[in-house]
Design a protein around this motif. Structure first.
Motif, PDB file in Angstrom:
ATOM      1  N   LYS A 217     -33.796 -25.007 -29.290  1.00 30.13           N
ATOM      2  CA  LYS A 217     -33.168 -24.183 -28.258  1.00 30.13           C
ATOM      3  C   LYS A 217     -32.601 -25.060 -27.145  1.00 30.13           C
ATOM      4  N   SER A 218     -31.722 -24.481 -26.338  1.00 36.81           N
ATOM      5  CA  SER A 218     -31.017 -25.266 -25.330  1.00 36.81           C
ATOM      6  C   SER A 218     -31.539 -24.979 -23.929  1.00 36.81           C
ATOM      7  N   VAL A 219     -31.376 -25.997 -23.060  1.00 36.88           N
ATOM      8  CA  VAL A 219     -31.844 -25.896 -21.674  1.00 36.88           C
ATOM      9  C   VAL A 219     -30.677 -26.184 -20.744  1.00 36.88           C
ATOM     10  N   LEU A 220     -30.567 -25.385 -19.698  1.00 37.97           N
ATOM     11  CA  LEU A 220     -29.554 -25.568 -18.657  1.00 37.97           C
ATOM     12  C   LEU A 220     -30.266 -26.054 -17.401  1.00 37.97           C
ATOM     13  N   PHE A 221     -29.812 -27.167 -16.849  1.00 37.03           N
ATOM     14  CA  PHE A 221     -30.423 -27.768 -15.669  1.00 37.03           C
ATOM     15  C   PHE A 221     -29.553 -27.455 -14.455  1.00 37.03           C
ATOM     16  N   GLU A 222     -30.156 -26.774 -13.479  1.00 36.46           N
ATOM     17  CA  GLU A 222     -29.419 -26.274 -12.323  1.00 36.46           C
ATOM     18  C   GLU A 222     -29.721 -27.099 -11.084  1.00 36.46           C
ATOM     19  N   GLY A 223     -28.685 -27.730 -10.531  1.00 35.52           N
ATOM     20  CA  GLY A 223     -28.840 -28.482  -9.291  1.00 35.52           C
ATOM     21  C   GLY A 223     -28.447 -27.658  -8.080  1.00 35.52           C
ATOM     22  N   ALA A 224     -28.823 -28.153  -6.921  1.00 37.90           N
ATOM     23  CA  ALA A 224     -28.457 -27.521  -5.652  1.00 37.90           C
ATOM     24  C   ALA A 224     -27.717 -28.540  -4.800  1.00 37.90           C
ATOM     25  N   GLN A 225     -27.075 -28.075  -3.734  1.00 37.12           N
ATOM     26  CA  GLN A 225     -26.259 -28.930  -2.865  1.00 37.12           C
ATOM     27  C   GLN A 225     -25.159 -29.644  -3.684  1.00 37.12           C
ATOM     28  N   VAL A 239     -27.041 -36.059   4.977  1.00 36.28           N
ATOM     29  CA  VAL A 239     -27.309 -35.752   3.577  1.00 36.28           C
ATOM     30  C   VAL A 239     -28.509 -34.810   3.492  1.00 36.28           C
ATOM     31  N   THR A 240     -28.815 -34.383   2.284  1.00 33.08           N
ATOM     32  CA  THR A 240     -30.020 -33.596   2.057  1.00 33.08           C
ATOM     33  C   THR A 240     -31.175 -34.552   1.770  1.00 33.08           C
ATOM     34  N   SER A 241     -32.332 -34.017   1.443  1.00 26.26           N
ATOM     35  CA  SER A 241     -33.541 -34.845   1.317  1.00 26.26           C
ATOM     36  C   SER A 241     -33.924 -35.146  -0.120  1.00 26.26           C
ATOM     37  N   SER A 242     -33.049 -34.840  -1.063  1.00 22.73           N
ATOM     38  CA  SER A 242     -33.369 -35.069  -2.471  1.00 22.73           C
ATOM     39  C   SER A 242     -32.156 -35.651  -3.187  1.00 22.73           C
ATOM     40  N   SER A 243     -32.388 -36.079  -4.409  1.00 20.49           N
ATOM     41  CA  SER A 243     -31.306 -36.628  -5.232  1.00 20.49           C
ATOM     42  C   SER A 243     -30.608 -35.498  -5.974  1.00 20.49           C
ATOM     43  N   THR A 244     -29.314 -35.361  -5.734  1.00 21.30           N
ATOM     44  CA  THR A 244     -28.552 -34.222  -6.274  1.00 21.30           C
ATOM     45  C   THR A 244     -27.738 -34.583  -7.513  1.00 21.30           C
ATOM     46  N   VAL A 245     -27.729 -35.841  -7.921  1.00 23.59           N
ATOM     47  CA  VAL A 245     -26.873 -36.271  -9.022  1.00 23.59           C
ATOM     48  C   VAL A 245     -27.485 -35.900 -10.368  1.00 23.59           C
ATOM     49  N   SER A 246     -26.654 -35.961 -11.408  1.00 22.54           N
ATOM     50  CA  SER A 246     -27.076 -35.498 -12.730  1.00 22.54           C
ATOM     51  C   SER A 246     -28.251 -36.287 -13.284  1.00 22.54           C
ATOM     52  N   GLY A 247     -28.352 -37.570 -12.932  1.00 22.40           N
ATOM     53  CA  GLY A 247     -29.442 -38.379 -13.452  1.00 22.40           C
ATOM     54  C   GLY A 247     -30.810 -37.913 -13.010  1.00 22.40           C
ATOM     55  N   ASN A 248     -30.873 -37.139 -11.932  1.00 25.70           N
ATOM     56  CA  ASN A 248     -32.160 -36.648 -11.448  1.00 25.70           C
ATOM     57  C   ASN A 248     -32.624 -35.405 -12.193  1.00 25.70           C
ATOM     58  N   ALA A 249     -31.775 -34.830 -13.017  1.00 23.40           N
ATOM     59  CA  ALA A 249     -32.161 -33.603 -13.721  1.00 23.40           C
ATOM     60  C   ALA A 249     -33.389 -33.836 -14.597  1.00 23.40           C
TER      61      ALA A 249
END
Length: 425
Positions: A217-225, A239-249
């Motif tokens: 089955k497939s998973v969708l990873f949802e980021g914020a900011q 900036v915000t307080s977390s890593s928002t880039v795709s590598g952090n998913a």
């Protein structure tokens, strides 16, 4: 559907919630991997507006597993209120549909007090533009290894001890800022009613992701900011307080990076920014007013008016470099309708030289001058168009130029807020 990460490629507010809602139809699991309730995803389904701050946007689809990962910081009061609001709107959300990682850090009452006290103490020009929701202080406690995690709610004695250990430092800071002191009983009694509800949703999110993968089955990873609010790669310190880039998913969800197969970068057809910080293509004229009014540019979380400007492909080049998108989803293309001339920023003049990427030093972006290309606009209303070829020629040319500059295909085009107002190429 392939396992896909949805990220914002600008300064947030790109319309990620709509894209997650749309792609959830093809996914089996949806996981939010960073940020807190400082983000708001606005969805319009069958004419009804739904704003979500913590719960993944995929919750509006039955039969999907929604997860809040360890990279998120969770305000339990907001979480409970969001569940109640969804229930009132006819969307019941039980533990069978939603789970919270045991390792998700918890925003405590003292985090919110500290956040607001710090920001209010800063002089104008030094303010970050924080939402005051305790996000940053919660991440601070996480890194200081004194944070409270969702799993701690399962042991109320442990929870009380951890509050007791955290308060001396917090009260010392409150004294410095002139804020009211807190005691253990006060904080415990404030948090425990919500903690007792959250425990029903606590589960092993990494194991669930692994199980879905094992079943094909497939998973969708949802980021914020957005990418340029990333704590490392954004316009620091705004900036915000977390890593928002795709590598952090992967890190923020509890899975290996090889799990990720596709990355969709969500890009507004122009650029907006909320709060403080440099914004090279910002428009403080009639065109900026047009974009703000037609695009209804007010923050879903704060209600703050968004700053508006032309599409900046220099910051987008950086987003492509940081996220490796396999496709772009362009939102709010309809907002550009009615403008005779459109501009896109394709480079910066920086200290007398043309540059193709944002300066890496802290103050560099505030010192650049945008270099624009002009393209003809269109007057047609495109909000009911359902195929790419039916778009006005100038709208197609605008998209083609974006693809040419970034060397990434625009695979999805949004022409309105509704789920059905989407063109998939």
């Amino acid at each position: 559907m392939a396992n896909t990460v949805i990220i914002g490629a600008q300064w947030g507010d790109e319309g990620k919630g709509k894209l997650v809602d749309l792609l959830t139809e093809r996914a089996d699991g949806i996981v939010r991997f960073q940020g807190g309730n400082n983000a708001g995803h606005t969805l319009v389904v069958e004419g009804k507006k739904v704003v979500l701050h913590l719960i993944p946007s995929g919750v509006l689809h039955q039969g999907k597993t929604c997860m809040i990962g360890n990279g998120v910081v969770l305000d339990p009061e907001v979480f409970c209120k969001e569940i109640d609001t969804l229930g009132e709107q006819g969307v019941p959300v039980g533990p069978d549909r939603l789970m919270v990682s045991l390792r998700t850090h918890i925003i405590m009452p003292y985090h919110k007090i500290l956040d607001a006290a710090r920001e209010s103490s800063k002089i104008k020009g030094n303010k970050i533009g924080t939402t005051g929701r305790g996000i940053g202080p919660c991440y601070e406690d996480k890194m200081s290894r004194i944070g409270i995690r969702a799993g701690d709610f399962l042991d109320e004695d442990l929870l009380r001890r951890k509050i007791e250990a955290a308060l001396p430092e917090k009260n010392a800071l409150f004294a410095m800022y002139g804020a009211e002191q807190l005691d253990v009983d006060q904080v415990f009694e404030q948090i425990i009613p919500f903690a007792r509800r959250v425990v029903d949703y606590i589960d092993d999110v990494p194991a669930k992701i692994q199980g879905l993968q094992a079943e094909g089955k497939s998973v969708l990873f949802e980021g914020a900011q957005g990418t340029h609010l990333d704590i490392d790669h954004g316009t620091y310190p705004f900036v915000t307080s977390s890593s928002t880039v795709s590598g952090n998913a992967a890190a923020g969800s509890g899975c290996g990076p090889a799990t990720i197969e596709e990355v969709v970068a969500v890009v507004k057809a122009y650029t907006t920014r909320v709060g403080e910080g440099p914004f090279p293509s910002e428009l403080e004229d009639a065109v900026g007013d047009h974009l703000g009014e037609k695009g209804a540019e007010f923050g879903a979380t704060t209600g703050r008016k968004r700053r508006c400007g032309w599409l900046d492909l220099v910051v987008m080049r950086e987003s492509v470099r940081l996220n490796s998108p396999t496709g772009i989803a362009m939102t709010k293309l309809d907002v550009l309708g009615g403008l005779e001339e459109l501009k896109i920023c394709v480079g910066y003049d920086y200290k007398g030289q043309r540059i193709e990427y944002p300066p890496q030093d802290q103050h560099g972006l505030a010192e650049v001058a945008p270099i624009y290309e002009s393209l003809p606009g269109w007057n047609e209303d495109i909000s009911d168009i359902t195929s790419f070829d039916a778009l006005p020629a100038n709208a197609r040319a605008y998209i083609a130029r974006v693809e040419e500059v970034l060397d990434v295909p625009v695979s999805i085009v949004s022409v309105g807020p509704g789920r059905e107002q989407t063109i998939i190429r």
